[in-house]
Design a protein around this motif. Structure first.
Motif, PDB file in Angstrom:
ATOM      1  N   ARG B  41     -44.925   7.315-193.485  1.00 43.82           N
ATOM      2  CA  ARG B  41     -44.734   6.899-192.094  1.00 43.82           C
ATOM      3  C   ARG B  41     -43.482   6.022-191.997  1.00 43.82           C
ATOM      4  NH1 ARG B  41     -47.471   6.759-188.507  1.00 43.82           N
ATOM      5  NH2 ARG B  41     -48.893   8.516-188.403  1.00 43.82           N
ATOM      6  N   PRO B  42     -42.941   5.904-190.796  1.00 40.18           N
ATOM      7  CA  PRO B  42     -41.739   5.079-190.622  1.00 40.18           C
ATOM      8  C   PRO B  42     -41.932   3.681-191.204  1.00 40.18           C
ATOM      9  CG  PRO B  42     -42.207   6.271-188.609  1.00 40.18           C
ATOM     10  CD  PRO B  42     -43.370   6.526-189.529  1.00 40.18           C
ATOM     11  N   GLY B  43     -40.960   3.232-191.960  1.00 40.12           N
ATOM     12  CA  GLY B  43     -41.026   1.900-192.538  1.00 40.12           C
ATOM     13  C   GLY B  43     -41.606   1.870-193.938  1.00 40.12           C
ATOM     14  N   GLU B  44     -42.191   2.991-194.367  1.00 41.05           N
ATOM     15  CA  GLU B  44     -42.766   2.995-195.708  1.00 41.05           C
ATOM     16  C   GLU B  44     -41.698   3.235-196.766  1.00 41.05           C
ATOM     17  OE1 GLU B  44     -47.410   4.283-194.984  1.00 41.05           O
ATOM     18  OE2 GLU B  44     -45.995   5.816-195.631  1.00 41.05           O
ATOM     19  N   VAL B  45     -41.844   2.518-197.859  1.00 38.45           N
ATOM     20  CA  VAL B  45     -40.886   2.620-198.954  1.00 38.45           C
ATOM     21  C   VAL B  45     -41.262   3.778-199.865  1.00 38.45           C
ATOM     22  CG1 VAL B  45     -40.096   1.507-201.063  1.00 38.45           C
ATOM     23  CG2 VAL B  45     -40.200   0.211-198.926  1.00 38.45           C
ATOM     24  N   ILE B  46     -40.285   4.615-200.169  1.00 34.18           N
ATOM     25  CA  ILE B  46     -40.506   5.747-201.070  1.00 34.18           C
ATOM     26  C   ILE B  46     -40.122   5.364-202.491  1.00 34.18           C
ATOM     27  CG2 ILE B  46     -39.901   8.149-201.540  1.00 34.18           C
ATOM     28  CD1 ILE B  46     -39.367   8.445-198.499  1.00 34.18           C
ATOM     29  N   PHE B  47     -38.916   4.813-202.637  1.00 34.58           N
ATOM     30  CA  PHE B  47     -38.503   4.223-203.909  1.00 34.58           C
ATOM     31  C   PHE B  47     -38.102   2.783-203.650  1.00 34.58           C
ATOM     32  CE2 PHE B  47     -36.974   8.712-204.752  1.00 34.58           C
ATOM     33  CZ  PHE B  47     -38.009   9.038-205.616  1.00 34.58           C
ATOM     34  N   LYS B  48     -38.489   1.900-204.526  1.00 32.38           N
ATOM     35  CA  LYS B  48     -38.149   0.500-204.366  1.00 32.38           C
ATOM     36  C   LYS B  48     -37.156   0.070-205.443  1.00 32.38           C
ATOM     37  CE  LYS B  48     -38.562  -3.958-203.372  1.00 32.38           C
ATOM     38  NZ  LYS B  48     -38.045  -4.559-202.132  1.00 32.38           N
ATOM     39  N   GLN B  49     -36.054  -0.480-204.998  1.00 27.65           N
ATOM     40  CA  GLN B  49     -35.037  -0.986-205.924  1.00 27.65           C
ATOM     41  C   GLN B  49     -35.658  -1.925-206.956  1.00 27.65           C
ATOM     42  OE1 GLN B  49     -31.439  -2.309-203.922  1.00 27.65           O
ATOM     43  NE2 GLN B  49     -31.065  -3.854-205.468  1.00 27.65           N
ATOM     44  N   VAL B  56     -37.627  11.983-208.939  1.00 26.37           N
ATOM     45  CA  VAL B  56     -36.720  12.125-207.807  1.00 26.37           C
ATOM     46  C   VAL B  56     -37.512  12.880-206.742  1.00 26.37           C
ATOM     47  CG1 VAL B  56     -34.692  12.186-209.283  1.00 26.37           C
ATOM     48  CG2 VAL B  56     -35.765  14.337-208.562  1.00 26.37           C
ATOM     49  N   ILE B  57     -36.988  12.922-205.534  1.00 28.28           N
ATOM     50  CA  ILE B  57     -37.697  13.690-204.511  1.00 28.28           C
ATOM     51  C   ILE B  57     -36.782  14.743-203.892  1.00 28.28           C
ATOM     52  CG2 ILE B  57     -39.347  11.918-203.837  1.00 28.28           C
ATOM     53  CD1 ILE B  57     -37.528  11.256-201.462  1.00 28.28           C
ATOM     54  N   VAL B  58     -37.418  15.755-203.350  1.00 26.90           N
ATOM     55  CA  VAL B  58     -36.737  16.635-202.414  1.00 26.90           C
ATOM     56  C   VAL B  58     -37.356  16.328-201.058  1.00 26.90           C
ATOM     57  CG1 VAL B  58     -36.355  19.000-201.676  1.00 26.90           C
ATOM     58  CG2 VAL B  58     -36.330  18.433-204.099  1.00 26.90           C
ATOM     59  N   LEU B  59     -36.536  15.896-200.144  1.00 26.95           N
ATOM     60  CA  LEU B  59     -37.044  15.559-198.816  1.00 26.95           C
ATOM     61  C   LEU B  59     -37.329  16.846-198.037  1.00 26.95           C
ATOM     62  CD1 LEU B  59     -37.576  13.108-196.955  1.00 26.95           C
ATOM     63  CD2 LEU B  59     -35.274  13.431-196.037  1.00 26.95           C
ATOM     64  N   ASN B  60     -38.531  16.930-197.506  1.00 24.74           N
ATOM     65  CA  ASN B  60     -38.951  18.128-196.775  1.00 24.74           C
ATOM     66  C   ASN B  60     -38.796  17.992-195.273  1.00 24.74           C
ATOM     67  OD1 ASN B  60     -40.117  20.243-198.477  1.00 24.74           O
ATOM     68  ND2 ASN B  60     -41.262  18.503-199.276  1.00 24.74           N
ATOM     69  N   GLU B  61     -39.243  16.879-194.774  1.00 25.77           N
ATOM     70  CA  GLU B  61     -39.217  16.634-193.336  1.00 25.77           C
ATOM     71  C   GLU B  61     -38.867  15.187-193.103  1.00 25.77           C
ATOM     72  OE1 GLU B  61     -42.799  18.789-191.181  1.00 25.77           O
ATOM     73  OE2 GLU B  61     -43.521  17.696-192.950  1.00 25.77           O
ATOM     74  N   GLY B  62     -38.266  14.925-191.964  1.00 24.78           N
ATOM     75  CA  GLY B  62     -38.086  13.544-191.564  1.00 24.78           C
ATOM     76  C   GLY B  62     -36.681  13.010-191.770  1.00 24.78           C
ATOM     77  N   LEU B  63     -36.618  11.715-191.895  1.00 22.16           N
ATOM     78  CA  LEU B  63     -35.340  11.014-192.053  1.00 22.16           C
ATOM     79  C   LEU B  63     -35.592   9.759-192.875  1.00 22.16           C
ATOM     80  CD1 LEU B  63     -32.324  10.600-191.197  1.00 22.16           C
ATOM     81  CD2 LEU B  63     -33.204   9.307-189.241  1.00 22.16           C
ATOM     82  N   VAL B  64     -34.748   9.548-193.873  1.00 18.52           N
ATOM     83  CA  VAL B  64     -34.879   8.335-194.689  1.00 18.52           C
ATOM     84  C   VAL B  64     -33.547   7.596-194.726  1.00 18.52           C
ATOM     85  CG1 VAL B  64     -36.632   9.409-196.141  1.00 18.52           C
ATOM     86  CG2 VAL B  64     -34.237   9.432-196.876  1.00 18.52           C
ATOM     87  N   LYS B  65     -33.627   6.309-194.985  1.00 19.23           N
ATOM     88  CA  LYS B  65     -32.407   5.549-195.237  1.00 19.23           C
ATOM     89  C   LYS B  65     -32.418   5.085-196.680  1.00 19.23           C
ATOM     90  CE  LYS B  65     -34.304   1.207-193.334  1.00 19.23           C
ATOM     91  NZ  LYS B  65     -34.124   0.115-192.350  1.00 19.23           N
ATOM     92  N   ILE B  66     -31.225   5.055-197.260  1.00 14.80           N
ATOM     93  CA  ILE B  66     -31.065   4.689-198.662  1.00 14.80           C
ATOM     94  C   ILE B  66     -30.163   3.473-198.682  1.00 14.80           C
ATOM     95  CG2 ILE B  66     -30.119   5.453-200.871  1.00 14.80           C
ATOM     96  CD1 ILE B  66     -30.756   8.378-199.688  1.00 14.80           C
ATOM     97  N   TYR B  67     -30.678   2.375-199.174  1.00 16.52           N
ATOM     98  CA  TYR B  67     -29.906   1.138-199.059  1.00 16.52           C
ATOM     99  C   TYR B  67     -30.014   0.247-200.277  1.00 16.52           C
ATOM    100  CZ  TYR B  67     -34.439  -0.858-197.589  1.00 16.52           C
ATOM    101  OH  TYR B  67     -35.746  -1.259-197.517  1.00 16.52           O
ATOM    102  N   LEU B  68     -28.997  -0.601-200.406  1.00 17.81           N
ATOM    103  CA  LEU B  68     -28.971  -1.603-201.458  1.00 17.81           C
ATOM    104  C   LEU B  68     -29.572  -2.889-200.924  1.00 17.81           C
ATOM    105  CD1 LEU B  68     -25.278  -1.091-202.658  1.00 17.81           C
ATOM    106  CD2 LEU B  68     -27.338  -0.431-203.910  1.00 17.81           C
ATOM    107  N   GLU B  69     -30.450  -3.489-201.695  1.00 19.59           N
ATOM    108  CA  GLU B  69     -30.945  -4.811-201.353  1.00 19.59           C
ATOM    109  C   GLU B  69     -30.033  -5.828-202.019  1.00 19.59           C
ATOM    110  OE1 GLU B  69     -35.172  -5.360-201.707  1.00 19.59           O
ATOM    111  OE2 GLU B  69     -35.532  -3.203-201.703  1.00 19.59           O
ATOM    112  N   GLY B  70     -29.298  -6.559-201.188  1.00 20.13           N
ATOM    113  CA  GLY B  70     -28.271  -7.439-201.724  1.00 20.13           C
ATOM    114  C   GLY B  70     -28.687  -8.891-201.762  1.00 20.13           C
ATOM    115  N   ILE B  71     -27.813  -9.743-201.278  1.00 20.99           N
ATOM    116  CA  ILE B  71     -27.984 -11.185-201.396  1.00 20.99           C
ATOM    117  C   ILE B  71     -28.647 -11.740-200.139  1.00 20.99           C
ATOM    118  CG2 ILE B  71     -26.712 -13.342-201.644  1.00 20.99           C
ATOM    119  CD1 ILE B  71     -24.486 -11.544-202.997  1.00 20.99           C
ATOM    120  N   VAL B 100     -31.519   1.608-205.799  1.00 15.65           N
ATOM    121  CA  VAL B 100     -31.504   1.590-204.339  1.00 15.65           C
ATOM    122  C   VAL B 100     -32.937   1.672-203.844  1.00 15.65           C
ATOM    123  CG1 VAL B 100     -29.232   2.652-204.020  1.00 15.65           C
ATOM    124  CG2 VAL B 100     -31.251   4.093-204.283  1.00 15.65           C
ATOM    125  N   THR B 101     -33.139   1.259-202.629  1.00 16.45           N
ATOM    126  CA  THR B 101     -34.436   1.446-201.994  1.00 16.45           C
ATOM    127  C   THR B 101     -34.318   2.595-201.000  1.00 16.45           C
ATOM    128  OG1 THR B 101     -35.107  -0.858-202.241  1.00 16.45           O
ATOM    129  CG2 THR B 101     -36.184   0.392-200.494  1.00 16.45           C
TER     130      THR B 101
END
Lengths: 231, 231
Positions: B41-49, B56-71, B100-101
């Motif tokens: 669901r929206p907001g759920e973490v798939i991989f956590k930095q 690894v995943i193959v995304l089937n449906e939806g939209l994800v963001k991939i980001y660095l958790e910085g300072i 990355v998360t």
DNA sequence: TCAGTTAATTGACTTTTATCAATTTAAAAT
DNA sequence: ATTTTAAATTGATAAAAGTCAATTAACTGA
């Protein structure tokens, strides 16, 4: 060329490269036959961003900087490279263009290997393929660190980080000397030359570093580490 | 699980993925047997930095963001990903950690593939290895563009560039709508949320974009392109 | 050694961008 | 519908960083 028989050594070059450990004698010979050694003087361009990427190099001697040519003649130095490392770029296996410029900083020499041979080796040797993937991903890791460094730290943190990088990973000399131009330091930390100069001066005034022209000595690594972490 | 016989299709997922084109039926079956589909669901973490990278995943449906958790809890969004793409990270083949998360933005589903199987496929299939190298290098190319974007452009240029990216590469919808939170826009362009808000407002006041809550419409792509190029 | 060029430095000033605090609005849950 | 929570907005202010112009120092090639 009557060195076709030479295997697993050409100068001190290819054999010492972990990347090539997995190659058989026969596969190594593929590289050995096509390689071509060239010398560069400081300031000379080895690969120019925008040109066709036909070869990669193994750096034999010297020091090079690898940078992006950006907007309004501003450069961003991604990294420095020392022997013995492969220098290619993300154009390999994609559009076969150079997306970075590689320039000799010190007098350098490098062996050129054409990308066809590199591709053949990936196809011939599974371990080499994995090693190459590992190599590329390690650079991606560095890039991720650089993203945080450049976007989430202030100028002091960036300069401190750059000095530590240069000290630990580029100039591993017994005397601990870093030799770098102010402009390169600015290009490495994405700030103006004047700002870099001012921060270097501050660090010098606080005795955290010593400066003599382009030679920098780190007097207080702990302090630099703190500055780097604080941002 | 009695779907061991299913080959070359599981939902609309793996067959459509160019990356997997080079696999033989037998090799494809390797993936098919280990894959494991999960919804987020929206907001759920798939991989956590910071966690171990086991799949690894193959995304089937939806939209994800991939980001660095910085300072200081600041994030830097590297990219958004849509189906059908592989999402791994530079930890593959290196230290096998997540650097990355990955978080679901819309309701999403993904098939998990363990890295052991991925590694086996690289060893078994030369073309797959080359495809993977190509894939990784394409991302490096994007990262290089992002370096210039983030370090050599002012806030207006960065926001304009981000909107064009979202329009062209993330929300390719007929109606042209972009749906994004202000904070995500800020995290994508490495600026404060307040700054992002102000620039969005300016662009709206100049009628270059239309804004309705989190929905953004690009009215004048040419103008945005100019702003993006000017920096 | 000397002229010519490049790199480094400095101060004054402007622009850019973040921060903080106070509201307002929107969204979710009961 | 109403409370609760999260997100968006705004203005005021301070901090960060770049630009410009003028010098000075360092280096290079005759």
């Amino acid at each position: 060329m009557d060195e076709k028989k030479i295997t697993k050594h050409c100068g001190s070059c290819l054999t010492n490269l972990p990347m090539f450990n997995s190659l058989t004698d026969e596969q190594f010979e593929l590289i050995n036959q096509v390689r071509c050694r060239v010398k560069f003087r400081p300031g000379e361009v080895i690969f120019k961003q925008g040109t066709a990427l036909t070869h990669v190099i193994v750096l034999n001697e010297g020091l090079v900087k690898i940078y992006l040519e950006g907007i309004d003649n501003r450069n961003l130095i991604l990294r420095f490279a020392r022997p013995l490392t492969i220098i290619g770029g993300p154009g390999v296996f994609t559009d076969f263009k150079n997306h970075v410029t590689t320039m000799a900083v010190e007098e350098s020499s490098a062996c050129f290997i054409d990308v066809k041979t590199l591709t053949d080796l990936v196809m011939l040797n599974k371990d080499f393929a994995i090693n190459l993937l590992k190599w590329v991903n390690m650079h991606t890791l560095s890039n991720y660190e650089k993203f945080i460094e450049l976007t989430q730290k202030g100028m002091h943190g960036r300069i401190a980080g750059a000095l530590l990088y240069l000290h630990n990973e580029v100039f591993n000399e017994k005397n601990g000397e870093i030799i770098i131009k102010r402009q390169d330091l600015a290009d490495l930390t994405a700030m103006s030359k004047e700002s870099a100069i001012r921060i270097i001066k501050e660090l010098k005034d606080e005795n955290i570093i010593s400066v003599d022209g382009n030679i920098i000595l780190l007097n207080n690594i702990e302090s630099l580490t703190n500055i780097s972490l604080r941002g």
